[in-house]
Design a protein around this motif. Structure first.
Motif, PDB file in Angstrom:
ATOM      1  N   LEU A  31     -23.757  63.973  38.762  1.00 39.77           N
ATOM      2  CA  LEU A  31     -24.446  63.530  39.947  1.00 39.77           C
ATOM      3  C   LEU A  31     -25.133  62.264  39.783  1.00 39.77           C
ATOM      4  N   VAL A  32     -25.161  61.235  40.082  1.00 46.12           N
ATOM      5  CA  VAL A  32     -25.900  60.279  39.589  1.00 46.12           C
ATOM      6  C   VAL A  32     -26.688  59.679  40.850  1.00 46.12           C
ATOM      7  N   ILE A  33     -28.155  59.883  40.782  1.00 48.27           N
ATOM      8  CA  ILE A  33     -29.002  59.705  41.693  1.00 48.27           C
ATOM      9  C   ILE A  33     -30.020  58.421  41.480  1.00 48.27           C
ATOM     10  N   GLY A  34     -29.875  57.238  42.065  1.00 54.37           N
ATOM     11  CA  GLY A  34     -30.643  56.215  41.871  1.00 54.37           C
ATOM     12  C   GLY A  34     -32.128  56.486  42.708  1.00 54.37           C
ATOM     13  N   ALA A  35     -32.884  55.499  42.229  1.00 49.44           N
ATOM     14  CA  ALA A  35     -34.257  55.274  42.694  1.00 49.44           C
ATOM     15  C   ALA A  35     -34.069  54.003  43.588  1.00 49.44           C
ATOM     16  N   GLU A  36     -34.958  53.279  44.123  1.00 45.03           N
ATOM     17  CA  GLU A  36     -34.847  52.132  44.985  1.00 45.03           C
ATOM     18  C   GLU A  36     -33.774  51.187  44.426  1.00 45.03           C
ATOM     19  N   LYS A  37     -34.047  50.723  43.102  1.00 43.73           N
ATOM     20  CA  LYS A  37     -33.026  49.734  42.599  1.00 43.73           C
ATOM     21  C   LYS A  37     -32.040  50.453  41.616  1.00 43.73           C
ATOM     22  N   VAL A  38     -30.900  50.374  41.731  1.00 37.41           N
ATOM     23  CA  VAL A  38     -30.005  50.879  40.667  1.00 37.41           C
ATOM     24  C   VAL A  38     -29.094  49.720  39.895  1.00 37.41           C
ATOM     25  N   PRO A  39     -28.798  49.879  38.921  1.00 36.14           N
ATOM     26  CA  PRO A  39     -28.074  48.686  38.051  1.00 36.14           C
ATOM     27  C   PRO A  39     -26.736  48.801  38.571  1.00 36.14           C
ATOM     28  N   ARG A  40     -26.430  47.496  39.017  1.00 36.20           N
ATOM     29  CA  ARG A  40     -25.141  47.161  39.891  1.00 36.20           C
ATOM     30  C   ARG A  40     -23.858  47.839  39.249  1.00 36.20           C
ATOM     31  N   GLU A  41     -23.920  48.083  37.697  1.00 37.43           N
ATOM     32  CA  GLU A  41     -22.737  48.510  37.214  1.00 37.43           C
ATOM     33  C   GLU A  41     -22.184  49.842  37.316  1.00 37.43           C
ATOM     34  N   ILE A  42     -23.499  50.678  37.794  1.00 38.44           N
ATOM     35  CA  ILE A  42     -23.067  52.111  38.133  1.00 38.44           C
ATOM     36  C   ILE A  42     -22.014  52.116  39.159  1.00 38.44           C
ATOM     37  N   TYR A  43     -21.830  51.203  40.183  1.00 41.35           N
ATOM     38  CA  TYR A  43     -20.695  51.151  41.220  1.00 41.35           C
ATOM     39  C   TYR A  43     -19.395  51.351  40.671  1.00 41.35           C
ATOM     40  N   ALA A  44     -19.186  50.491  39.458  1.00 41.05           N
ATOM     41  CA  ALA A  44     -17.953  50.307  38.727  1.00 41.05           C
ATOM     42  C   ALA A  44     -17.703  51.606  37.798  1.00 41.05           C
ATOM     43  N   MET A  45     -18.824  51.971  37.410  1.00 36.76           N
ATOM     44  CA  MET A  45     -18.463  53.073  36.317  1.00 36.76           C
ATOM     45  C   MET A  45     -18.358  54.505  36.950  1.00 36.76           C
ATOM     46  N   ALA A  46     -18.739  54.788  37.997  1.00 35.71           N
ATOM     47  CA  ALA A  46     -18.518  56.071  38.661  1.00 35.71           C
ATOM     48  C   ALA A  46     -17.114  56.195  39.076  1.00 35.71           C
ATOM     49  N   ASN A  47     -16.814  57.508  39.136  1.00 34.47           N
ATOM     50  CA  ASN A  47     -15.333  57.784  39.769  1.00 34.47           C
ATOM     51  C   ASN A  47     -15.399  57.695  41.419  1.00 34.47           C
ATOM     52  N   TYR A  48     -16.552  57.973  41.831  1.00 31.62           N
ATOM     53  CA  TYR A  48     -16.913  58.053  43.240  1.00 31.62           C
ATOM     54  C   TYR A  48     -18.418  57.577  43.610  1.00 31.62           C
ATOM     55  N   ASN A  49     -18.211  56.574  44.652  1.00 29.49           N
ATOM     56  CA  ASN A  49     -19.489  56.074  45.065  1.00 29.49           C
ATOM     57  C   ASN A  49     -19.525  56.845  46.461  1.00 29.49           C
ATOM     58  N   VAL A  50     -20.535  57.780  46.741  1.00 26.63           N
ATOM     59  CA  VAL A  50     -20.678  58.445  47.964  1.00 26.63           C
ATOM     60  C   VAL A  50     -21.702  58.525  48.787  1.00 26.63           C
ATOM     61  N   ALA A  51     -21.683  58.064  50.324  1.00 22.29           N
ATOM     62  CA  ALA A  51     -22.584  57.942  50.841  1.00 22.29           C
ATOM     63  C   ALA A  51     -23.001  59.192  51.914  1.00 22.29           C
ATOM     64  N   ILE A  52     -24.120  59.571  51.930  1.00 20.73           N
ATOM     65  CA  ILE A  52     -24.222  60.650  52.770  1.00 20.73           C
ATOM     66  C   ILE A  52     -24.912  60.125  54.063  1.00 20.73           C
ATOM     67  N   GLY A  53     -24.000  59.499  54.776  1.00 23.26           N
ATOM     68  CA  GLY A  53     -24.523  58.916  56.089  1.00 23.26           C
ATOM     69  C   GLY A  53     -24.788  57.611  55.503  1.00 23.26           C
ATOM     70  N   SER A  54     -24.437  56.508  56.150  1.00 20.10           N
ATOM     71  CA  SER A  54     -24.647  54.985  55.782  1.00 20.10           C
ATOM     72  C   SER A  54     -26.078  54.434  56.428  1.00 20.10           C
ATOM     73  N   GLN A  55     -26.956  55.257  56.141  1.00 21.52           N
ATOM     74  CA  GLN A  55     -28.374  54.925  56.668  1.00 21.52           C
ATOM     75  C   GLN A  55     -29.166  55.134  55.916  1.00 21.52           C
ATOM     76  N   PRO A  56     -30.416  54.343  55.685  1.00 20.22           N
ATOM     77  CA  PRO A  56     -31.201  54.617  54.487  1.00 20.22           C
ATOM     78  C   PRO A  56     -32.058  55.970  54.815  1.00 20.22           C
ATOM     79  N   HIS A  57     -32.181  56.503  53.872  1.00 15.66           N
ATOM     80  CA  HIS A  57     -32.926  57.888  54.186  1.00 15.66           C
ATOM     81  C   HIS A  57     -33.626  58.287  52.883  1.00 15.66           C
ATOM     82  N   SER A  58     -33.004  59.257  51.876  1.00 16.12           N
ATOM     83  CA  SER A  58     -33.949  59.910  50.885  1.00 16.12           C
ATOM     84  C   SER A  58     -32.843  60.297  49.767  1.00 16.12           C
ATOM     85  N   GLU A  59     -33.007  60.086  48.586  1.00 14.09           N
ATOM     86  CA  GLU A  59     -32.104  60.537  47.441  1.00 14.09           C
ATOM     87  C   GLU A  59     -32.203  61.967  47.277  1.00 14.09           C
TER      88      GLU A  59
END
Lengths: 191, 191
Positions: free
Chosen positions: A120-148
Motif C-alpha cells: 500500500l503506497v501512501i503519499g504525503a502532499e507531493k508524490v512523484p508522478r511516476e507512481i501513478y503508472a507504477m501502481a497496479n491500482y490507484n485508489v481514491a477513498i472519496g475524491s475529496q481532500p482529506h487525510s492520508e
C-alpha cells in the motif's frame, strides 16, 4: 436498510505500507500516525523513505509496549521496492478509482496465485508522478481532500472487513479492557 | 466469505464533531486533518476548542474550493456544548466499548425520537477525564494506540455504511474525475 456485520476473522492478507514523500520534522507526526494505524489495522510492516528520524522509534516504542511483531524500516530506493514487489501495488490517492468500485477487483487479484502480498503506497502532499503508472491500482477513498491517515485506515478496515479490530497482539505489556465508562489498562509481562 | 457492499445512499444522520484538547501549533495539522475528514466523510460541522489559529482557515479554504456547506466554529465552553446537546454524544477513545459491539445500539438511539443529531467528541493526547461520564457512549476503534484521524474516519465510514463516499458537494470550484492512471481535475464555477 440492512447493516453490515464485521467478520470475526479477517481475511489473511499480507500488507506492507510504503510511506512516500516523508519530509523530516514536518511530517514526523503524520508518519507516526501512519505507522500506528498500519499496525493497529492489520498491516505487517511499514517502509519509510527519506532520512532516518524519530518516526521509527515512536512506532517501535508502541509495538514494544502493546505487542505484536510490526516492523519498521527505511529505504532510500523506494522505486526498487515498488518495481520488485512480487504482489499487488495499491496507491492511495484522491485522484484514483473509487474504492467502492475497485476493492473487489483487488481482492480477487490478491487471491489468485496463492495470496500475493499487498504493498500500500501512501503519499504525503507531493508524490512523484511516476507512481501513478507504477501502481497496479490507484485508489481514491472519496475524491475529496482529506487525510492520508484516514485513507489508510478506511482502506484497511474495508480490506479486512472489520475483522482487524478483533485482533490481539502477542507479548503485550499493556492491554486495554474495553469499558463503557472507565480507562482500564491491564499490565502484563512487565519485566 | 460474503463481502459487504457499500450503500448508495448514506443514512440521513446529522453529525457534528467536537475536537477537544487542541493545543496551538502542535496540533494544527492533525486538527486540520480532523476537519477535512469530517467534511469528506459526511459530518456537517466541526467545533474547535481553545484559541483561534489557522485551523479553521485551512478547512474553510478547502470547503470554498471543493464545495459544500461544512461549518467550522470555536468554543471556549466545550462542557456547555456537551451538556446542552439535544441528541447523542459519542466519545471516540481507545478505552471505550468496541465499535463492532456498540454501533447498532448507537444507530437505534439515533433513530428514536425523529433522528437525533450526533455529537462526536475527538480528543487529542490528553482529554479531561469527565468526558467519559458526560458522553452517552465511549467507543474504541480497536483498543490499540493509533490516531484520532483514523478513528474518526472509520467511525464515519461505518456509520454512513460507505455511502458517504458517493456524496457530491454543491458549488464546487474543483472536482476530481476518478481515474485509474491520471490526475484529472475539472475546474468549474471559477469566478
Amino acid at each position: 436498510m440492512r447493516y453490515w456485520k464485521p467478520t470475526r476473522v479477517p481475511p489473511n492478507i499480507d500488507v506492507s505500507v510504503l510511506r512516500l514523500g516523508h519530509r523530516l520534522v514536518r511530517d514526523e507526526r503524520i508518519s507516526t500516525h501512519i505507522g500506528l494505524v498500519s499496525r493497529a489495522f492489520g498491516a505487517k510492516r511499514l517502509i519509510l523513505t527519506g532520512a532516518d528520524d524519530h518516526t521509527a522509534d515512536s512506532i517501535e516504542r508502541v509495538r514494544d509496549r502493546w505487542g505484536g511483531t510490526f516492523e519498521v524500516s527505511y529505504t532510500k530506493k523506494w522505486r526498487d521496492v515498488v518495481t520488485n514487489w512480487e504482489g499487488i501495488v495499491v496507491h492511495l490517492t484522491m485522484y484514483g478509482e473509487a474504492l467502492n468500485d475497485v476493492l473487489e477487483k483487488i481482492r480477487k487479484d490478491l487471491g489468485q496465485q496463492r495470496n500475493k502480498p499487498l504493498l500500500l503506497v501512501i503519499g504525503a502532499e507531493k508524490v512523484p508522478r511516476e507512481i501513478y503508472a507504477m501502481a497496479n491500482y490507484n485508489v481514491a477513498i472519496g475524491s475529496q481532500p482529506h487525510s492520508e491517515v484516514a485513507a489508510l485506515a478506511v482502506f484497511l478496515d474495508r480490506l479486512f472487513m472489520g475483522g482487524e479490530l478483533y485482533s490481539t497482539f502477542d507479548k503485550a505489556k499493556l492491554r486495554i479492557k474495553p469499558s463503557a465508562r472507565a480507562k482500564e489498562v491491564e499490565i502484563a509481562n512487565e519485566n
